[in-house]
Write a protein that holds these residues in place. Structure first.
Motif, PDB file in Angstrom:
ATOM      1  N   PRO A   1      -3.621  22.921 -16.769  1.00 33.02           N
ATOM      2  CA  PRO A   1      -3.602  21.904 -15.716  1.00 33.02           C
ATOM      3  C   PRO A   1      -3.023  20.560 -16.162  1.00 33.02           C
ATOM      4  O   PRO A   1      -2.191  19.980 -15.460  1.00 33.02           O
ATOM      5  CB  PRO A   1      -5.073  21.778 -15.327  1.00 33.02           C
ATOM      6  N   ALA A   2      -3.415  20.092 -17.347  1.00 31.86           N
ATOM      7  CA  ALA A   2      -2.943  18.776 -17.796  1.00 31.86           C
ATOM      8  C   ALA A   2      -1.447  18.789 -18.103  1.00 31.86           C
ATOM      9  O   ALA A   2      -0.824  17.744 -18.267  1.00 31.86           O
ATOM     10  CB  ALA A   2      -3.737  18.323 -19.014  1.00 31.86           C
ATOM     11  N   GLN A   3      -0.848  19.983 -18.197  1.00 33.61           N
ATOM     12  CA  GLN A   3       0.586  20.101 -18.483  1.00 33.61           C
ATOM     13  C   GLN A   3       1.383  20.556 -17.264  1.00 33.61           C
ATOM     14  O   GLN A   3       2.528  20.973 -17.397  1.00 33.61           O
ATOM     15  CB  GLN A   3       0.815  21.108 -19.613  1.00 33.61           C
ATOM     16  N   LEU A   4       0.768  20.465 -16.089  1.00 34.66           N
ATOM     17  CA  LEU A   4       1.477  20.935 -14.892  1.00 34.66           C
ATOM     18  C   LEU A   4       2.834  20.231 -14.765  1.00 34.66           C
ATOM     19  O   LEU A   4       3.820  20.842 -14.370  1.00 34.66           O
ATOM     20  CB  LEU A   4       0.615  20.704 -13.643  1.00 34.66           C
ATOM     21  N   PHE A   5       2.876  18.933 -15.103  1.00 34.24           N
ATOM     22  CA  PHE A   5       4.137  18.172 -15.069  1.00 34.24           C
ATOM     23  C   PHE A   5       4.626  17.881 -16.483  1.00 34.24           C
ATOM     24  O   PHE A   5       5.192  16.834 -16.768  1.00 34.24           O
ATOM     25  CB  PHE A   5       3.951  16.865 -14.293  1.00 34.24           C
TER      26      PHE A   5
ATOM     27  N   LEU B   1       5.664  25.913  -2.993  1.00 37.05           N
ATOM     28  CA  LEU B   1       5.062  26.872  -3.911  1.00 37.05           C
ATOM     29  C   LEU B   1       3.886  27.577  -3.254  1.00 37.05           C
ATOM     30  O   LEU B   1       3.053  26.941  -2.625  1.00 37.05           O
ATOM     31  CB  LEU B   1       4.575  26.147  -5.170  1.00 37.05           C
ATOM     32  N   HIS B   2       3.821  28.883  -3.426  1.00 34.54           N
ATOM     33  CA  HIS B   2       2.679  29.636  -2.926  1.00 34.54           C
ATOM     34  C   HIS B   2       1.453  29.366  -3.799  1.00 34.54           C
ATOM     35  O   HIS B   2       0.322  29.395  -3.335  1.00 34.54           O
ATOM     36  CB  HIS B   2       3.016  31.130  -2.898  1.00 34.54           C
ATOM     37  N   SER B   3       1.694  29.122  -5.079  1.00 33.33           N
ATOM     38  CA  SER B   3       0.618  28.716  -5.992  1.00 33.33           C
ATOM     39  C   SER B   3       1.135  27.547  -6.830  1.00 33.33           C
ATOM     40  O   SER B   3       2.290  27.555  -7.275  1.00 33.33           O
ATOM     41  CB  SER B   3       0.225  29.867  -6.907  1.00 33.33           C
ATOM     42  N   TRP B   4       0.260  26.582  -7.098  1.00 30.89           N
ATOM     43  CA  TRP B   4       0.663  25.434  -7.928  1.00 30.89           C
ATOM     44  C   TRP B   4       1.025  25.864  -9.334  1.00 30.89           C
ATOM     45  O   TRP B   4       1.674  25.126 -10.075  1.00 30.89           O
ATOM     46  CB  TRP B   4      -0.459  24.393  -7.955  1.00 30.89           C
ATOM     47  N   GLN B   5       0.586  27.035  -9.705  1.00 32.65           N
ATOM     48  CA  GLN B   5       0.894  27.573 -11.028  1.00 32.65           C
ATOM     49  C   GLN B   5       2.402  27.750 -11.237  1.00 32.65           C
ATOM     50  O   GLN B   5       2.874  27.823 -12.356  1.00 32.65           O
ATOM     51  CB  GLN B   5       0.179  28.926 -11.155  1.00 32.65           C
ATOM     52  N   GLU B   6       3.147  27.830 -10.114  1.00 33.39           N
ATOM     53  CA  GLU B   6       4.581  28.144 -10.174  1.00 33.39           C
ATOM     54  C   GLU B   6       5.448  26.891 -10.228  1.00 33.39           C
ATOM     55  O   GLU B   6       6.613  26.912  -9.836  1.00 33.39           O
ATOM     56  CB  GLU B   6       4.946  28.979  -8.941  1.00 33.39           C
ATOM     57  N   MET B   7       4.882  25.795 -10.728  1.00 31.66           N
ATOM     58  CA  MET B   7       5.574  24.498 -10.721  1.00 31.66           C
ATOM     59  C   MET B   7       6.959  24.533 -11.365  1.00 31.66           C
ATOM     60  O   MET B   7       7.837  23.748 -11.024  1.00 31.66           O
ATOM     61  CB  MET B   7       4.691  23.461 -11.422  1.00 31.66           C
TER      62      MET B   7
ATOM     63  N   VAL C   1       0.883  -1.164   0.000  1.00 33.99           N
ATOM     64  CA  VAL C   1       0.000   0.000   0.000  1.00 33.99           C
ATOM     65  C   VAL C   1       0.922   1.215   0.000  1.00 33.99           C
ATOM     66  O   VAL C   1       1.940   1.212   0.685  1.00 33.99           O
ATOM     67  CB  VAL C   1      -0.878   0.079   1.265  1.00 33.99           C
ATOM     68  N   TYR C   2       0.579   2.230  -0.783  1.00 32.37           N
ATOM     69  CA  TYR C   2       1.368   3.458  -0.740  1.00 32.37           C
ATOM     70  C   TYR C   2       0.477   4.637  -1.082  1.00 32.37           C
ATOM     71  O   TYR C   2      -0.615   4.470  -1.643  1.00 32.37           O
ATOM     72  CB  TYR C   2       2.575   3.395  -1.697  1.00 32.37           C
ATOM     73  N   ALA C   3       0.941   5.827  -0.745  1.00 32.42           N
ATOM     74  CA  ALA C   3       0.185   7.047  -1.022  1.00 32.42           C
ATOM     75  C   ALA C   3       1.014   7.968  -1.907  1.00 32.42           C
ATOM     76  O   ALA C   3       2.202   8.153  -1.675  1.00 32.42           O
ATOM     77  CB  ALA C   3      -0.161   7.756   0.278  1.00 32.42           C
ATOM     78  N   LEU C   4       0.365   8.533  -2.925  1.00 34.35           N
ATOM     79  CA  LEU C   4       0.971   9.568  -3.779  1.00 34.35           C
ATOM     80  C   LEU C   4      -0.007  10.717  -3.814  1.00 34.35           C
ATOM     81  O   LEU C   4      -1.207  10.492  -3.978  1.00 34.35           O
ATOM     82  CB  LEU C   4       1.137   9.058  -5.212  1.00 34.35           C
ATOM     83  N   ALA C   5       0.447  11.942  -3.705  1.00 33.78           N
ATOM     84  CA  ALA C   5      -0.550  12.998  -3.544  1.00 33.78           C
ATOM     85  C   ALA C   5      -0.299  14.292  -4.306  1.00 33.78           C
ATOM     86  O   ALA C   5      -1.127  15.187  -4.248  1.00 33.78           O
ATOM     87  CB  ALA C   5      -0.739  13.304  -2.066  1.00 33.78           C
ATOM     88  N   GLU C   6       0.805  14.424  -5.017  1.00 34.29           N
ATOM     89  CA  GLU C   6       1.037  15.711  -5.671  1.00 34.29           C
ATOM     90  C   GLU C   6       0.173  15.865  -6.934  1.00 34.29           C
ATOM     91  O   GLU C   6       0.226  15.012  -7.807  1.00 34.29           O
ATOM     92  CB  GLU C   6       2.509  15.875  -6.064  1.00 34.29           C
ATOM     93  N   PRO C   7      -0.583  16.968  -7.100  1.00 38.74           N
ATOM     94  CA  PRO C   7      -0.692  18.044  -6.120  1.00 38.74           C
ATOM     95  C   PRO C   7      -1.959  17.977  -5.249  1.00 38.74           C
ATOM     96  O   PRO C   7      -1.996  18.603  -4.214  1.00 38.74           O
ATOM     97  CB  PRO C   7      -0.782  19.286  -7.018  1.00 38.74           C
TER      98      PRO C   7
END
Ligand code: ARG
Ligand code: ZN
Length: 523
Positions: free
Chosen positions: A453-457, A398-404, A222-228
């Motif tokens: 959003p779909a290109q955040l990573f 990051l203060h905003s996820w936009q700044e990835m 079992v594992y957890a992944l959460a970003e973002p």
């Protein structure tokens, strides 16, 4: 160096190696499309591509997989009834922390100090047997009558404060808890949420390349992944980096298995499951501010490997048997790279570091003090990349996820610096030019400072991000660049910083006005 100038230079000097790069990416992409499980078989073929950092694999895969995996249309991304629009301005209620990029995440009116997450888990049964998360928070809004938390799914939910049950309701992805009475700002308040059952599985609009975030039960683990935005799929949280807190984990698993989490192992205690089976409770604690997406747990059969970096930072890894041999390459670099980064960026920010290996689709995440890597991702470059994130992303979030770009650009850049340490400045410039060439050919062309959003990573976030970092370094000179980074960690360590905060620090140390630079690279 200006972006246009840099790109022009690449077009002049790399016209031929471009072809190789592109062929390389296509081989890689085709390889993953036809279902080659190990991209490694395809990856080394073209010269230039083999030299790019390993995270290229997941980044390159992103646009490809986006074609296969249904990407949610923008309109359905954030069903946030609580963000109203008045004229042109979004008005955030307490059901958003106010990040315009992810208005659905986080809440206002309180400040979480500490989470205690108690979970009973059995990898053989894909349900949370029982769970209780306690949040110790401080009220910041004296008019607040209802606490809003991010929490998705589960059954048998009950909320209490001490012995007192509290009324609550579920609305969208929020858990709304009635306060017995409004409380003065600064008042501490504790609440416990009990829950259980099967976690909700839903694809994140920001992560096209994994099926869902949160808890995953797979292959005896079992594992957890959460970003973002996945912490709320396994514990109730103020799910945004702007509200960091301390964490304690009490993980009960069948006897014979090991449960790990961020920080240090405090206690291992035998216990009995409700069904009479023997079990063990592992208690982990991390008393450094941590963003919710960086909380991690993993359950499985692990060997614990202990070491210290040459300069004395304690290391501990949890390694599964199938990757024990491969992991030696990670052990060989971790301590040395950690000390090397400390020399460049300032002291390692936490009490310990290490990795946990999980049987997951290709993924690596910089979970604080205990970075999670899938079996396929075990390797020196990925290890250094995740280690860099302990500074960029974890200590300063990051203060905003936009700044990835600031997370992934710096992680990619310092991963490259580690790989090329001892090589000339010209060699580094050439490698960055190569990378920029790859971006020009393969990037999705979105503005680095505002990814869809779909290109955040996406590809640009990593590689255009790294070229932006290098351009900034060349513009400021090494002295101001590295002094600026150290000041940034001194000033913002333990919290968050925005692009504007970062720019202000770099302007302060260099005496340069950087508006034109950031306008050029980010917009
Ligand atoms: N921050 C990760 C890295 O080191 C990328 C994580 C992407 N995966 C995810 N599940 N969010 O590059
Ligand atoms: Zn990264």
């Amino acid at each position: 160096m200006k972006k246009q100038a840099l790109l022009a230079k690449i077009h002049r000097s790399l016209i031929t190696s471009h072809r190789l790069l592109v062929t390389g990416y296509w081989l890689l992409v085709t390889g993953s499309l036809v279902g080659c499980s190990g991209t490694a078989t395809v990856f080394p073929t073209p010269i230039a591509v083999a030299e790019l950092p390993t995270t290229a694999v997941s980044a390159i895969n992103t646009p490809t997989l986006a074609a296969n995996v249904p990407v949610l249309p923008t309109a359905t991304l954030s069903p946030v009834a609580t963000v109203a629009t008045v004229g042109e301005t979004a008005v955030f209620t307490n059901r958003s922390i106010g990040d315009p990029y992810t208005p659905e995440l986080g809440n206002l009116g309180y400040d979480v100090q500490a989470y205690t997450i108690a979970l009973t888990l059995d990898p053989a049964d894909p349900r949370v047997q029982q769970a209780a998360t306690t949040l110790d928070l401080v009220i910041t809004d004296p008019t607040l009558t209802e606490l809003s938390l991010d929490f998705v799914g589960f059954t048998d939910v009950a909320v209490s404060s001490g012995a007192t049950p509290l009324s609550f309701r579920r609305e969208d992805d929020k858990l709304l808890v009635e306060l017995p009475q409004p409380l003065a700002a600064g008042t501490p308040f504790g609440l416990t949420v009990r829950y259980g059952g099967e976690p909700t599985r839903r694809q994140s609009p920001y992560v096209g390349f994994v099926e869902s975030l949160g808890l995953t039960f797979a292959n005896g683990m079992v594992y957890a992944l959460a970003e973002p935005d996945g912490a709320r799929f396994w514990f109730p949280a103020n799910d945004h980096p702007r509200d960091k807190a301390f964490y304690r984990f009490e993980l009960t698993v069948p006897e014979g298995l090991t449960a790990v989490a961020n920080g240090t192992l405090r206690e291992t205690k035998p216990t009995t499951l409700p069904n009479g089976r023997s079990a063990t409770t592992f208690t982990w604690q991390h008393d450094y501010p941590m963003a919710s997406y960086l909380a991690v747990i993993a359950v499985g059969e692990f060997e614990r490997i202990e070491a210290t970096s040459p300069q004395g930072v304690p290391l501990r890894h949890y390694v599964a048997a199938p990757v024990r041999e491969d992991f030696r390459r990670v052990e060989a670099v971790t301590g040395e790279a950690l000390d090397w980064l400390s020399g460049l960026l300032g002291p390692y920010p936490f009490e310990t570091f290490g990795f946990v290996t999980v049987d997951a689709p290709q993924v690596a995440l910089e979970t604080q003090t205990l970075s999670i890597v899938s079996f396929e991702s075990v390797g020196a470059r990925t290890a250094v990349h995740e280690l860099v994130h302990m500074w960029f992303g974890d200590d300063v979030s990051l203060h905003s996820w936009q700044e990835m770009w600031r997370n992934e650009g710096f992680a990619t850049y310092f991963e490259l610096l580690w790989q090329m340490r001892g090589e000339s400045a010209e060699a580094l410039d050439a490698r960055i030019a190569e990378m920029a060439g790859a971006v020009a050919q393969n990037g999705a062309g979105y503005p680095l400072g505002n990814p869809p959003p779909a290109q955040l990573f996406g590809f640009n976030t990593y590689f255009e991000g790294a070229t932006a970092v290098h351009a900034l370094r060349r513009q400021l000179g090494d002295e101001a660049f590295f002094a600026g980074l150290r000041l940034y960690f001194e000033r913002y360590g333990g919290g968050t910083a925005s692009d504007a905060d970062f720019q202000a620090v770099m302007e302060e140390v260099s005496g340069q006005l950087l508006d034109p630079f950031f306008a050029e690279w980010l917009q």
